[in-house]
Design a protein around this motif. Sequence first.
Motif, PDB file in Angstrom:
ATOM      1  N   SER A  34       0.824  -1.212   0.000  1.00 25.55           N
ATOM      2  CA  SER A  34       0.000   0.000   0.000  1.00 25.55           C
ATOM      3  C   SER A  34       0.857   1.261   0.000  1.00 25.55           C
ATOM      4  N   HIS A  35       0.275   2.329  -0.479  1.00 27.42           N
ATOM      5  CA  HIS A  35       0.935   3.632  -0.472  1.00 27.42           C
ATOM      6  C   HIS A  35      -0.012   4.654   0.159  1.00 27.42           C
ATOM      7  N   GLY A  36       0.566   5.695   0.720  1.00 32.36           N
ATOM      8  CA  GLY A  36      -0.241   6.740   1.321  1.00 32.36           C
ATOM      9  C   GLY A  36      -0.559   6.523   2.788  1.00 32.36           C
ATOM     10  N   LEU A  37       0.021   5.483   3.386  1.00 38.19           N
ATOM     11  CA  LEU A  37      -0.243   5.205   4.803  1.00 38.19           C
ATOM     12  C   LEU A  37       0.895   5.653   5.709  1.00 38.19           C
ATOM     13  N   ASP A  38       2.063   5.918   5.130  1.00 35.70           N
ATOM     14  CA  ASP A  38       3.262   6.136   5.944  1.00 35.70           C
ATOM     15  C   ASP A  38       3.210   7.424   6.761  1.00 35.70           C
ATOM     16  N   GLU A  39       2.724   8.482   6.170  1.00 33.32           N
ATOM     17  CA  GLU A  39       2.657   9.751   6.904  1.00 33.32           C
ATOM     18  C   GLU A  39       1.751   9.641   8.118  1.00 33.32           C
ATOM     19  N   ALA A  40       0.630   8.945   7.956  1.00 35.37           N
ATOM     20  CA  ALA A  40      -0.294   8.761   9.080  1.00 35.37           C
ATOM     21  C   ALA A  40       0.372   7.954  10.190  1.00 35.37           C
ATOM     22  N   ALA A  41       1.177   6.952   9.800  1.00 35.47           N
ATOM     23  CA  ALA A  41       1.879   6.134  10.793  1.00 35.47           C
ATOM     24  C   ALA A  41       2.893   6.969  11.573  1.00 35.47           C
ATOM     25  N   ILE A  42       3.601   7.816  10.865  1.00 36.00           N
ATOM     26  CA  ILE A  42       4.596   8.675  11.526  1.00 36.00           C
ATOM     27  C   ILE A  42       3.908   9.667  12.457  1.00 36.00           C
ATOM     28  N   GLU A  43       2.802  10.240  12.004  1.00 34.67           N
ATOM     29  CA  GLU A  43       2.058  11.195  12.839  1.00 34.67           C
ATOM     30  C   GLU A  43       1.538  10.525  14.105  1.00 34.67           C
ATOM     31  N   ALA A  44       1.252   9.228  14.024  1.00 31.64           N
ATOM     32  CA  ALA A  44       0.756   8.499  15.197  1.00 31.64           C
ATOM     33  C   ALA A  44       1.877   8.137  16.157  1.00 31.64           C
ATOM     34  N   GLY A  45       3.150   8.290  15.711  1.00 31.19           N
ATOM     35  CA  GLY A  45       4.270   8.065  16.621  1.00 31.19           C
ATOM     36  C   GLY A  45       5.253   7.000  16.221  1.00 31.19           C
ATOM     37  N   ALA A  46       5.154   6.464  15.005  1.00 33.55           N
ATOM     38  CA  ALA A  46       6.083   5.410  14.570  1.00 33.55           C
ATOM     39  C   ALA A  46       7.481   5.961  14.325  1.00 33.55           C
ATOM     40  N   ILE A 145      -4.844   1.893  12.106  1.00 31.35           N
ATOM     41  CA  ILE A 145      -3.381   1.817  12.147  1.00 31.35           C
ATOM     42  C   ILE A 145      -2.832   2.732  13.244  1.00 31.35           C
ATOM     43  N   SER A 146      -3.338   3.956  13.293  1.00 27.54           N
ATOM     44  CA  SER A 146      -2.891   4.910  14.306  1.00 27.54           C
ATOM     45  C   SER A 146      -3.198   4.415  15.708  1.00 27.54           C
ATOM     46  N   SER A 147      -4.383   3.836  15.878  1.00 21.82           N
ATOM     47  CA  SER A 147      -4.772   3.321  17.193  1.00 21.82           C
ATOM     48  C   SER A 147      -3.846   2.187  17.633  1.00 21.82           C
ATOM     49  N   ALA A 148      -3.477   1.312  16.703  1.00 20.35           N
ATOM     50  CA  ALA A 148      -2.588   0.195  17.034  1.00 20.35           C
ATOM     51  C   ALA A 148      -1.193   0.693  17.412  1.00 20.35           C
ATOM     52  N   ILE A 149      -0.719   1.710  16.700  1.00 21.04           N
ATOM     53  CA  ILE A 149       0.596   2.287  17.016  1.00 21.04           C
ATOM     54  C   ILE A 149       0.599   2.871  18.423  1.00 21.04           C
ATOM     55  N   LYS A 150      -0.428   3.622  18.744  1.00 21.95           N
ATOM     56  CA  LYS A 150      -0.502   4.243  20.063  1.00 21.95           C
ATOM     57  C   LYS A 150      -0.635   3.204  21.173  1.00 21.95           C
ATOM     58  N   CYS A 152       0.738   0.228  21.093  1.00 21.20           N
ATOM     59  CA  CYS A 152       2.094  -0.306  21.281  1.00 21.20           C
ATOM     60  C   CYS A 152       2.946   0.654  22.110  1.00 21.20           C
ATOM     61  N   ILE A 153       2.830   1.942  21.802  1.00 24.15           N
ATOM     62  CA  ILE A 153       3.612   2.941  22.530  1.00 24.15           C
ATOM     63  C   ILE A 153       3.267   2.929  24.013  1.00 24.15           C
ATOM     64  N   SER A 154       2.002   2.666  24.310  1.00 25.69           N
ATOM     65  CA  SER A 154       1.579   2.627  25.723  1.00 25.69           C
ATOM     66  C   SER A 154       2.196   1.443  26.464  1.00 25.69           C
ATOM     67  N   LYS A 155       2.691   0.440  25.706  1.00 20.17           N
ATOM     68  CA  LYS A 155       3.298  -0.755  26.308  1.00 20.17           C
ATOM     69  C   LYS A 155       4.810  -0.776  26.127  1.00 20.17           C
ATOM     70  N   ASP A 156       5.397   0.345  25.799  1.00 17.33           N
ATOM     71  CA  ASP A 156       6.836   0.433  25.502  1.00 17.33           C
ATOM     72  C   ASP A 156       7.675  -0.130  26.653  1.00 17.33           C
ATOM     73  N   PRO A 157       8.431  -1.207  26.425  1.00 18.60           N
ATOM     74  CA  PRO A 157       9.250  -1.788  27.490  1.00 18.60           C
ATOM     75  C   PRO A 157      10.626  -1.151  27.606  1.00 18.60           C
ATOM     76  N   GLY A 158      10.902  -0.178  26.730  1.00 19.36           N
ATOM     77  CA  GLY A 158      12.233   0.422  26.715  1.00 19.36           C
ATOM     78  C   GLY A 158      13.126  -0.245  25.685  1.00 19.36           C
ATOM     79  N   ALA A 159      14.296   0.316  25.492  1.00 16.77           N
ATOM     80  CA  ALA A 159      15.213  -0.179  24.465  1.00 16.77           C
ATOM     81  C   ALA A 159      15.684  -1.602  24.771  1.00 16.77           C
ATOM     82  N   PHE A 160      15.960  -2.363  23.722  1.00 20.23           N
ATOM     83  CA  PHE A 160      16.556  -3.690  23.860  1.00 20.23           C
ATOM     84  C   PHE A 160      17.910  -3.539  24.537  1.00 20.23           C
ATOM     85  N   GLU A 161      18.270  -4.531  25.361  1.00 18.76           N
ATOM     86  CA  GLU A 161      19.455  -4.366  26.206  1.00 18.76           C
ATOM     87  C   GLU A 161      20.772  -4.363  25.433  1.00 18.76           C
ATOM     88  N   GLU A 162      20.795  -4.905  24.230  1.00 18.29           N
ATOM     89  CA  GLU A 162      22.041  -4.965  23.462  1.00 18.29           C
ATOM     90  C   GLU A 162      22.207  -3.731  22.577  1.00 18.29           C
TER      91      GLU A 162
END
Length: 254
Positions: A34-46, A145-150, A152-162
């Motif tokens: 698909s095309h035209g979805l990337d900007e919305a994903a970035i605006e949602a926080g990706a 898509i935006s709702s799913a991104i947000k 995930c962000i609410s469950k952010d476990p922090g950076a991978f240890e490596e």
Amino acid sequence: MADKKAPASGWPIVSGEYVVGNPESCVAVVTLGSHGLDEAAIEAGAAISGPCHTENLGIEKVVANYISNPNIRFMLVTGSEVQGHITGQCFKALYENGIGDDGGIIGAKGAIPFLENAGQDAISRFQNQLVEIVDLIDVEDTGKISSAIKDCISKDPGAFEEDPMILDLEGGGGEAGDGDGGEGFAIEGIPSSVEPDLEYTKKFMDTLDYKVSLITREVGLSSGTQLKSIEGAIYGSILAVVLVGIPVLLKLVL
């Protein structure tokens, strides 16, 4: 706030058709065909969002950009599935099953799901770094898509240890400088270090057969309407000749 790490210098390290957002975000998005979805994903926080059409080199590029940024912990796969390549399903199979000794993605249904440059170390890192792959394949609703991104962000476990891992797509599958470095004839989907024996020859021919079949299928899909039109015109011409020719023959006979 979840702990964050600096991604590899110059991240994203592999060029491609994508949009970059906040490199500290825990979510990365693949929009498949698909095309035209990337900007919305970035605006949602990706952190990054872009399409991926092929189940081999395309997947390798995505893996390279993800494992070089330890902050990415969730992968959202959305957009229309790529026919023939079935890239979305291949991503899921890669995450769940990894790759075999030949570089093939275990359980993948795509035409040529072989990773030539991404070795076991890189794929293990990809599997361990990601907490979850969110399956929204064939979804193009930017609200979902935006709702799913947000979420995930609410469950952010922090950076991978490596630390960031650099995948050298030119020379093999680990950190920079890692890999077999073997020489020989290379074709996409077959490791370049394979010796030219009967087994290699069979795999080589099978891969060529897959590629020809895929190209034929894609050409057929794109030109099917045109072929139908040409076929109809031919039948119409034959019918016209028959209808005109029969009276002429009857006059000559009589």
